[in-house]
Every structure is written in C-alpha cells, then in structure tokens.
Design a protein around this motif. Structure first.
Motif, mmCIF file in Angstrom:
data_model
loop_
_atom_site.group_PDB
_atom_site.id
_atom_site.type_symbol
_atom_site.label_atom_id
_atom_site.label_comp_id
_atom_site.label_asym_id
_atom_site.label_seq_id
_atom_site.Cartn_x
_atom_site.Cartn_y
_atom_site.Cartn_z
ATOM 1 N N GLU A 112 1.172 -0.747 0.260
ATOM 2 C CA GLU A 112 0.087 0.442 0.170
ATOM 3 C C GLU A 112 1.015 1.386 -0.488
ATOM 4 O O GLU A 112 0.055 2.465 0.051
ATOM 5 C CB GLU A 112 -0.906 0.156 0.911
ATOM 6 C CG GLU A 112 -2.005 -1.303 1.419
ATOM 7 C CD GLU A 112 -2.786 -1.081 2.680
ATOM 8 O OE1 GLU A 112 -3.145 -0.552 3.196
ATOM 9 O OE2 GLU A 112 -4.311 -1.501 1.809
ATOM 10 N N LYS A 113 2.178 0.952 -0.175
ATOM 11 C CA LYS A 113 2.979 2.205 0.284
ATOM 12 C C LYS A 113 4.280 2.076 -0.988
ATOM 13 O O LYS A 113 5.332 3.145 -0.792
ATOM 14 C CB LYS A 113 3.704 2.494 1.534
ATOM 15 C CG LYS A 113 3.162 3.144 2.385
ATOM 16 C CD LYS A 113 3.896 3.410 3.545
ATOM 17 C CE LYS A 113 4.153 4.975 3.164
ATOM 18 N NZ LYS A 113 5.373 4.933 4.647
ATOM 19 N N THR A 114 3.694 1.101 -1.775
ATOM 20 C CA THR A 114 4.527 1.410 -2.839
ATOM 21 C C THR A 114 3.881 2.026 -4.441
ATOM 22 O O THR A 114 2.960 1.849 -4.790
ATOM 23 C CB THR A 114 4.683 -0.213 -3.519
ATOM 24 O OG1 THR A 114 4.628 -0.807 -2.405
ATOM 25 C CG2 THR A 114 5.306 -0.631 -4.673
ATOM 26 N N VAL A 115 4.546 2.325 -5.225
ATOM 27 C CA VAL A 115 4.231 3.298 -6.539
ATOM 28 C C VAL A 115 5.832 3.078 -7.018
ATOM 29 O O VAL A 115 6.704 3.085 -6.994
ATOM 30 C CB VAL A 115 4.790 4.956 -6.441
ATOM 31 C CG1 VAL A 115 4.525 5.386 -7.632
ATOM 32 C CG2 VAL A 115 3.667 5.310 -5.150
ATOM 33 N N VAL B 238 9.003 11.347 -8.111
ATOM 34 C CA VAL B 238 7.812 10.850 -7.526
ATOM 35 C C VAL B 238 8.084 10.876 -5.577
ATOM 36 O O VAL B 238 7.663 10.316 -4.659
ATOM 37 C CB VAL B 238 7.363 8.726 -8.446
ATOM 38 C CG1 VAL B 238 6.356 7.872 -7.148
ATOM 39 C CG2 VAL B 238 6.534 9.193 -9.580
ATOM 40 N N ARG C 35 11.143 11.910 -4.435
ATOM 41 C CA ARG C 35 10.914 13.346 -4.080
ATOM 42 C C ARG C 35 9.962 14.106 -3.685
ATOM 43 O O ARG C 35 9.994 14.729 -2.547
ATOM 44 C CB ARG C 35 11.632 14.105 -4.812
ATOM 45 C CG ARG C 35 12.362 13.611 -5.697
ATOM 46 C CD ARG C 35 14.222 13.740 -5.069
ATOM 47 N NE ARG C 35 15.393 13.391 -4.582
ATOM 48 C CZ ARG C 35 16.490 14.028 -5.038
ATOM 49 N NH1 ARG C 35 16.538 15.581 -3.948
ATOM 50 N NH2 ARG C 35 17.380 13.943 -5.367
ATOM 51 N N ALA C 36 8.235 13.368 -4.017
ATOM 52 C CA ALA C 36 6.726 14.482 -4.045
ATOM 53 C C ALA C 36 6.721 13.381 -2.334
ATOM 54 O O ALA C 36 6.129 13.911 -1.356
ATOM 55 C CB ALA C 36 6.357 13.598 -5.202
ATOM 56 N N LEU C 37 7.435 11.257 -2.509
ATOM 57 C CA LEU C 37 6.838 10.524 -1.755
ATOM 58 C C LEU C 37 8.098 10.355 -1.182
ATOM 59 O O LEU C 37 8.196 8.545 -0.785
ATOM 60 C CB LEU C 37 5.665 9.680 -2.211
ATOM 61 C CG LEU C 37 4.873 10.602 -2.722
ATOM 62 C CD1 LEU C 37 3.177 9.532 -3.636
ATOM 63 C CD2 LEU C 37 3.951 11.017 -2.252
ATOM 64 N N HIS D 285 7.822 6.486 0.732
ATOM 65 C CA HIS D 285 7.307 5.571 0.079
ATOM 66 C C HIS D 285 8.399 4.745 -0.611
ATOM 67 O O HIS D 285 9.442 4.959 -1.165
ATOM 68 C CB HIS D 285 6.279 6.142 -1.204
ATOM 69 C CG HIS D 285 4.605 6.666 -0.590
ATOM 70 N ND1 HIS D 285 4.542 7.638 0.377
ATOM 71 C CD2 HIS D 285 4.112 5.859 -0.960
ATOM 72 C CE1 HIS D 285 3.387 7.117 0.798
ATOM 73 N NE2 HIS D 285 2.397 6.613 -0.703
ATOM 74 N N HIS E 141 7.742 21.661 -5.955
ATOM 75 C CA HIS E 141 8.376 20.584 -6.541
ATOM 76 C C HIS E 141 8.549 21.245 -7.676
ATOM 77 O O HIS E 141 8.330 21.410 -8.391
ATOM 78 C CB HIS E 141 8.437 19.435 -6.778
ATOM 79 C CG HIS E 141 7.716 18.456 -5.384
ATOM 80 N ND1 HIS E 141 6.397 18.962 -4.357
ATOM 81 C CD2 HIS E 141 8.304 17.596 -5.004
ATOM 82 C CE1 HIS E 141 6.681 18.467 -3.412
ATOM 83 N NE2 HIS E 141 7.912 17.493 -3.334
ATOM 84 N N GLY F 2 6.419 12.924 -12.536
ATOM 85 C CA GLY F 2 6.430 11.714 -11.911
ATOM 86 C C GLY F 2 5.729 12.801 -10.524
ATOM 87 O O GLY F 2 5.189 11.629 -9.614
ATOM 88 N N LYS G 283 1.550 16.536 -6.632
ATOM 89 C CA LYS G 283 2.185 17.417 -6.452
ATOM 90 C C LYS G 283 1.958 18.774 -7.248
ATOM 91 O O LYS G 283 1.670 18.105 -8.289
ATOM 92 C CB LYS G 283 3.448 17.255 -5.821
ATOM 93 C CG LYS G 283 4.019 16.203 -5.161
ATOM 94 C CD LYS G 283 2.810 16.310 -3.644
ATOM 95 C CE LYS G 283 3.830 15.732 -2.525
ATOM 96 N NZ LYS G 283 2.915 15.706 -1.140
ATOM 97 N N CYS H 74 -2.042 2.310 -2.232
ATOM 98 C CA CYS H 74 -3.303 2.319 -3.041
ATOM 99 C C CYS H 74 -3.498 1.462 -1.707
ATOM 100 O O CYS H 74 -4.175 1.165 -1.048
ATOM 101 C CB CYS H 74 -2.886 0.826 -3.685
ATOM 102 S SG CYS H 74 -2.376 -1.064 -3.597
ATOM 103 N N ALA H 75 -3.382 2.501 -0.332
ATOM 104 C CA ALA H 75 -3.897 2.003 0.781
ATOM 105 C C ALA H 75 -5.540 3.157 1.044
ATOM 106 O O ALA H 75 -5.950 3.428 0.796
ATOM 107 C CB ALA H 75 -2.972 3.065 1.761
#
Lengths: 259, 359, 184
Positions: free
Chosen positions: A51-54, A88, A90-92, A95, B31, B73, B79, B207-208
């Motif tokens: 659930e914390k993977t992209v 991705v 850097r934004a999360l 994750h 960002h 991304g 963001k 996908c939580a």
C-alpha cells in the motif's frame, strides 16, 4: 481437484503473492518476465509495502506491469522511468518506489536517466530485465544483443565493427558512488531463482534503509524473438549469456554515506 | 496622478523571472525541477535558494528530458509542480509534455523563449508561438498557454496557471520572453487569490485503503484510445469556452486595431498612446491566453474596425490565428520583427502608414 | 511628439561592467516606486554583458508604462566613451545627457540639441572616498538636474540595493549622491 471433494491441507506451502494480480499475463511461453514479476511481488509482500509502493512502468513488454502487480503504477516514456521515479520519490520520500525496465529502455534510450539517477543516489530500486533484444517491437537489436546474434535489425548477426559490444549495465552502474547495490541474476534454474529472490530483497532493503540506488539485472529469455523453444532459450541464458554477462553482486554498500 | 494607494499597498520590485517564482510559491508549488538555459536561469537560481525554506524540493536534472519526466513523476504523486526552460529545452520536453497531456497530469511549464531555430540566440523572440499553442508534442496534444506582459502578470498568471492545471488536469504553459523575464517592475503581491488545495483522488500515492490505480497514456484495447481522444477534446472545448482571457486596450472607438501579446504588446501600448495624441484612433487586442485564443473578440472587432495590425517578434505566427478568427482577411496586416524588439517608433510609423498619415 | 515633462521620462545608464551601472538603475527605479510612480527597469543581459559593457533602461511614469525599451531615450547617463558613442545619436532632441567627463572627452559630444551636464564623476568619487562611487555621483547629478526623484528618496532607498556585506558604505554612497546633486 475439479470434480472431487475439496482436499484439506494443514499448511500453505506455496501460494500466489498478495501483490500479484490473479490474471493471465500476455507474456509468451518461455518468457521469464513472469518469474521476475513474481519475485518482485513476493518482495513487496515480504516487506509489507504493497500500500506504500509506487511502481514505474517502462515502454516495452513490461509496460503492462500495472495489470499484473497490485500496486499504484505510473507509466513512463521510453527510457525515462528513473527520472519519473525520481519525481515520485522526491514527492513521496516515505514510499517505496521501483522501476521495471527492459534493456532497450534502460541501456539504450534511457542511459542518461539511469546513470544520473544512480549517480544522485536516488533511493530507488531498479529491476532491469535483459533479454538481449527489443521484445515488444519485434526483436530488433539492443545494446545488449550478443555479438553474432541475429535480430530483425542485425539480420547477419551483430558485428562489433558496426554495432559495438553488448553493454554490461550491472558492472557499469556498480562504479557509481550513488549506487548502493548492483547485482546480476538469472531465472533459468531453481537455484538461480532463489538467488534472484535474495538479490531483490537486498535491493529493496537498500531503499528502505536509504542507502542509495539499488539495481538488479535479470538475464531473461525471449523465445519468440530469438526463434527458440523455451528450453533452448533457457539453455542459451545458462550458456553464452552467462559467459558474457557473469552473475553476481558487483556492489553492496554496508553503510549509508550520511551515517 | 500619483498612485493613491502607494502609501499602503505593498509593492515588490523584482524581475519577471523572480515574480514567476513568487507566484509559484504562493500557489503552493513545492516541487521544482529544471536545467540551466539562458535567459531563464534566474528561475532555477531563485528556486534553489528559496525552496528549502518552504519545505520543498529543488532538483537540477541532467537534461530537460529528465526534467519533464521528474515533473511527470511528482505530478503523478499529486504535487503542484513546475519547471522552466527556453526554446531548445522546451523542444526536448515536448515528449514528456505529450505524455503528461495524455496522462492528464497537471503541471506548469514556463518558456522564457529565446531566438531560434536551432541554437538561435538569446535575443528576445516570440518564435515559439506555434510550438506552444499548436501542440508542440505528438499525437494531437494541446495545452493552455498564458502570455504575461508585465511583472505583475508573471506573478498572477503563474498562480492562475496552477489553478487551470489542477482544474482541468493538464499541463499549462507560460510563454514569456527574455525581456519580460529580465525586466524589473513593481508588482503587488496578493492582488489575486492563490488556488486553494484541491483533492487529487487519481494520484498514485500508494493504494492504501483503495484499489490500485495508474497514471498512463497507453490505450491499446479496442477503441480505448479513440474514446480517450474524445475525452481530451471535450476537455479542450470546455477550456476554450470558459478560459479565454484578453485585454481590450482603447478598443471602443478604435479604427486600427493592433493584435499583439507579451512584450510586443507592451511596445504597442506606447505606440498606441502616441498615435492617439496624433488623432489616430488606434487600439489593441492583447490575447492573455494564446490557447484558447480570443477568437470571438477578434471576430467581432474585425467586423467593426478598419484594419487589424498583428505585431509579433517573429515572421508571422499568431497572425494565422487572427486569420482563422475572421473572414475579413483583407483587413489583416502583419508587422514582424524576428528575434528583436520593435520600437514604439517602428510601430507608430506603421500605424501612421495604415491611417494614411505621413507626419 | 512626446511629453518632455520630468514626470514621464526614461533614461539609459551605460558604462563599463563594474561601474555599478545596474545598481544605480535599480536604485533610481526603487526610489521612483517609493514615490508612488510606475517604473520599469530593463538591463542588458546574457551575451551582451560579456566583454565588459553594461547598460540599463529605466522608464518612469505616472501612467501604465508601455514599452520597457526605448528607441530614443529622453536622458542618458554615459560613464565612458564607448557609451557616448553608442547613445548620443539615438537621443531625443532636448534630452538630458550626463557625461562622465573623467573618462569622456567633452569635445566628443557632437549633439547641440541636448541639455548636457559634464560631471567629473571619477574625481568626485575619489574625493568622497572610492572610485567605485562614480556612477552614484552621476545618478545624483542626473536626479538633481531632472528632478525625476528626490535625492532624499534615493538616499533612503540605498539599503534596498546595497547588500548587507557593504552596508557600512551607505554613508559614502549618500555623500556621493549629494556631491553629484550639488553639481547639477
């Protein structure tokens, strides 16, 4: 078991990983993408990170990653997955982010993006599947195509005088300071698959520990474009491919730079 | 007449490029990804200095190709993202812009344009009009394009760009040039409201508690890609209907109507002021949104005015959109100066000529 | 053709890189802003800056400003000979030309339809305390001659253009502005 009474087992010894979607894949018979997908899904389950993977899908046979692995996925332009994954991550930053790229994607059009993501030490995991050809577009020559190998754009066999040499990405990336882990594995025997699983787990762990970029190169098959039966394709990996692309770990960082 | 509020209204004296940064930060952009190229380097330099203090991310990429994909991304992760570049760099970004338009990702892309084609030069130019408004990327992608003509607008339109990007899930381009980027003027922050936070349930953030979802532009099955194209088309139609912006400058009684955007419009304003002192009824339509283009205003104005004079810092690009907007093609004149600023005197001379005056 | 009044005007500052040309342009602009005026400041940028020349254009008005660049400036402050060469022919008739006579031959000014002020800016600056203040002297002279902004406003705005590192030189800058103003 169909037709008969349901058998009762005391212990589950083998099952589909939770992160692997229960659908039929589009992969050809004898292709090893399915094995690599399963290994990735198992590792995601192992660390409890679904659930914390992209994931970041590349352009090539593995673009349908999002149909097979049960995580959020961003589709990247050809070769750009490491840059998309950088955005991705850097934004999360908390994750888990991985790319899944073929050899045309990573070792040809995307060389710049992988080298710089690696050199920045982005906390990403890169699954790199090397089958020495462009599978999706019909078996053209890749940077990883072996000398002498016939493809649809090297119909007389790859010649170094014209096309240079097959590129060894795992070794190349291991040279960069930002890389925490670089290994090459194969999936042509149960023993190799066991080692591949360990390598992928180590690679994931590197990201979790914020050690830098981790990459696992899979030597894979493409029976369709190689014009081989699945078993012959497997034997090619075990023979000429491993001779040129040795298996092993080329870099494994023990301690993060910032510690 | 002095500015009545001068004592109370806070004004900042900054470069256009810096005002873009102020606008972006005010809009909640945290960002920024970029790559050096003249004449927009003030933007990455400002962001590298100030982003950390705002708790944001500044990253200098290895190329504009990587830049736009980092943007992709981070936008996919939900963001507010921005990059800036100039002609050659924007060309390299076109692949990613098309992917982002296809994937319906919001982002702001600033083009402080320079001369071209090729390496061209760093002289101010409006030569990127076609690339910007006609969809520089492949596959029929088009994105809204905003053309600021003052430092105040560099600030405000940047905020507006983020709002449009989020509302329509599309990349938005700000098309400036070297003059507007390097020029300093006082501007008043806070004249317009920054866009509020917006829910992005489509973002790939893990996908939580929900099924997995994807950000993608590949549609292979059946007629999916045709449906997707119609969906994007319908979105562009909504944008064309609701988001056209243009300034009408002394238009009410104008017989000779200039059409110009950005820096060229600034020069035109001076020429129009001078022309009016000579008794020539000149005015101007200044498209603020280049796409969507103010077709209706041009159409209606062309019916009433004697002549339209399109002024551009190129050899004729926006003039084609003017032609599309009206059937009065015999009324349309063009004055171009590629890769150089026309002076007010140049434009005044042209206005006089059209007005049949020689003095 | 155009108003020659002091309130709606434009000026080009030009000289060598390092003479503080952009700084005095900035200072004039901020002072105009402080006095409630509209103002644009446009510097030469990029390649133009290489090779050691510097120039900037400042337009000041009570109304919305159109063009940030001017074809026929109403005033020029030239700090070296090449700048005089470049700009004197472009100037509007009746315009104000401030010449740094420390570095420019008076005889090189050929126009007879301009209001010319020769200021021995380098010498005055040296007297105040630093050669680097020459452009500040010239700005003081220009401002006093044209009345476009108050000298006190310029002095008051110095902290906005002088970096923290050079704050201690503000009093010297004030002296330079006032010396220049007294010359007008």
């Amino acid at each position: 078991m169909s037709g008969g009474g349901k058998q009762h087992f005391d212990k589950v010894v083998f099952k589909r990983p939770d992160s692997l979607v229960d659908v039929k894949t589009h992969f050809c018979p004898g292709c090893h993408h399915g094995i690599a997908h399963r290994i990735v899904a198992e590792a995601i389950d192992h660390f409890g990170m679904r659930e914390k993977t992209v994931g970041v899908a590349c352009v090539g046979c593995s673009v349908f990653l999002y149909d097979y692995i049960d995580v959020d996925v961003v589709e990247a332009p050809h070769g750009r997955a490491p840059a998309v994954a950088t955005g991705v991550k850097r934004a999360l930053p908390d994750h888990f982010v991985f790319t899944y790229q073929g050899d045309g994607d990573l070792a040809a059009i995307g060389t710049s993006e992988i080298i710089h993501a690696a050199n920045r030490g982005e906390n990403l995991t890169v699954i790199f599947v090397n089958n020495t050809t462009y599978g999706m577009t019909g078996g053209q020559m890749a940077p990883t195509t072996m000398l002498g190998q016939k493809t649809s754009t090297s119909p007389y066999g790859r010649e170094f005088s014209n096309d240079g040499y097959p590129i060894k990405m795992a070794e190349l990336l291991a040279q960069l300071e930002g890389v925490a882990f670089s290994a090459r594995v194969a999936t042509s025997s149960p023993a190799q698959i066991r080692k591949a699983k360990e390598a992928v787990k180590t690679a994931f762990d590197m990201q979790i520990r914020r050690m830098g970029l981790s990459v696992v190169e899979f030597l894979s098959t493409c029976p369709t474009n190689w014009g081989m039966k699945p078993l012959d394709a497997r034997n090619r990996v075990l023979g000429e491919m491993i001779d040129y692309f040795p298996l092993g770990t080329f870099k494994e960082r023990k301690q993060a730079d910032f510690v | 007449m002095k500015d009545a509020d001068a004592g109370t209204v806070h004004r900042e004296f900054v470069k256009g490029n810096e005002a873009i940064c102020h606008g972006a930060l005010a809009a909640g952009c945290r960002h920024y990804f970029g790559y050096p190229i003249t004449p927009q380097n003030d933007i990455p330099e400002y962001m590298s200095t100030h982003m950390a203090a705002h708790g944001g991310v500044f990253l200098q990429a290895e190329s504009e190709v990587a830049t736009i994909n980092m943007l992709l991304g981070a936008a996919a992760a939900g963001k507010r993202v921005m990059t800036s570049s100039s002609g050659p760099g924007i060309s390299l970004m076109q692949e990613g812009i098309s992917y982002m338009a296809g994937s319906e990702l919001p982002a702001v892309i600033v083009n402080i344009s320079r001369s071209g084609p090729g390496l061209g030069g760093i002289a101010p130019s409006q030569g990127d009009y076609f690339q910007a408004v006609k969809g520089g990327g492949h596959g029929g992608c088009r994105i809204p394009v905003l053309a600021p003509h003052s430092v105040q607008e560099m600030y405000e339109l940047t905020m507006h760009a983020f709002e449009l990007a989020d509302r329509y899930r599309t990349p938005v381009m700000i098309l400036g040039d070297a003059i507007i980027g390097q020029m300093k003027e006082p501007y008043t922050p806070g004249l317009c409201e920054p866009p509020g936070p917006i829910d992005k349930p489509w973002a790939t953030t893990g996908c939580a508690g929900r099924p997995r979802q994807h950000v993608k532009s590949l549609y292979l099955k059946d007629d999916d890609i045709e449906r997707h194209n119609w969906k994007l088309h319908e979105k562009l139609q909504r944008i064309e209907k609701a988001e056209v912006r243009a300034e009408s400058y002394h238009l009410e009684d104008a017989r000779i109507v200039l059409v110009a955007f950005g820096t060229a419009a600034r020069v035109c304003k001076t020429a129009i002021q001078w022309a009016r002192k000579e008794g020539i009824a000149a005015g101007m339509i200044r498209p603020v949104t280049l796409f969507p283009f103010p077709k209706t205003l041009v159409h209606e104005t062309a019916g009433k005015a004697d002549l339209l004079l399109v002024v551009e810092m190129n050899t004729g690009q926006m003039v084609e959109d003017v032609m599309i907007s009206t059937s009065h093609h015999d009324k349309v004149r063009f004055m171009g100066k590629p890769c150089a600023m026309p002076t007010p005197d140049d434009i005044l001379a042209e206005i006089r000529l059209l007005a049949g005056k020689t003095s | 053709m155009r108003d020659m009044d002091k309130t709606n005007t434009d000026v080009i500052f030009a000289g060598f890189g390092g003479q503080g040309i952009l700084m005095v342009g900035n200072l004039l602009s901020i002072a105009a802003m402080e006095e409630g005026r509209q103002v644009t400041y446009f510097p030469a940028y990029g390649v133009e800056m290489r090779g050691g020349t510097a120039n900037c254009t400042v337009v000041i008005s009570d109304d919305e400003i159109g063009s940030p660049v001017v074809g026929h400036p109403r005033a020029c402050v030239v700090m070296n000979a090449p700048s005089l060469e470049k700009y004197q022919s472009m100037m509007s008739p009746g315009g104000t030309l401030v010449v740094n006579s420390s570095l420019v031959e008076k005889g090189d000014v050929k126009r007879t339809d301009l209001s010319v002020l020769f200021v021995d800016a380098n010498e005055i600056a040296r007297g105040v305390g630093s050669l680097q203040l020459a452009s500040m002297v010239a700005l003081g002279a220009y401002a006093a001659k044209t009345g476009v902004v108050g000298i006190d406003t310029l002095c008051g705005c110095l902290p906005k253009v002088v970096s923290k590192k050079y704050e201690k030189f503000i009093p010297l800058n004030i002296s330079a502005l006032k010396e220049g103003a007294s010359f007008a």
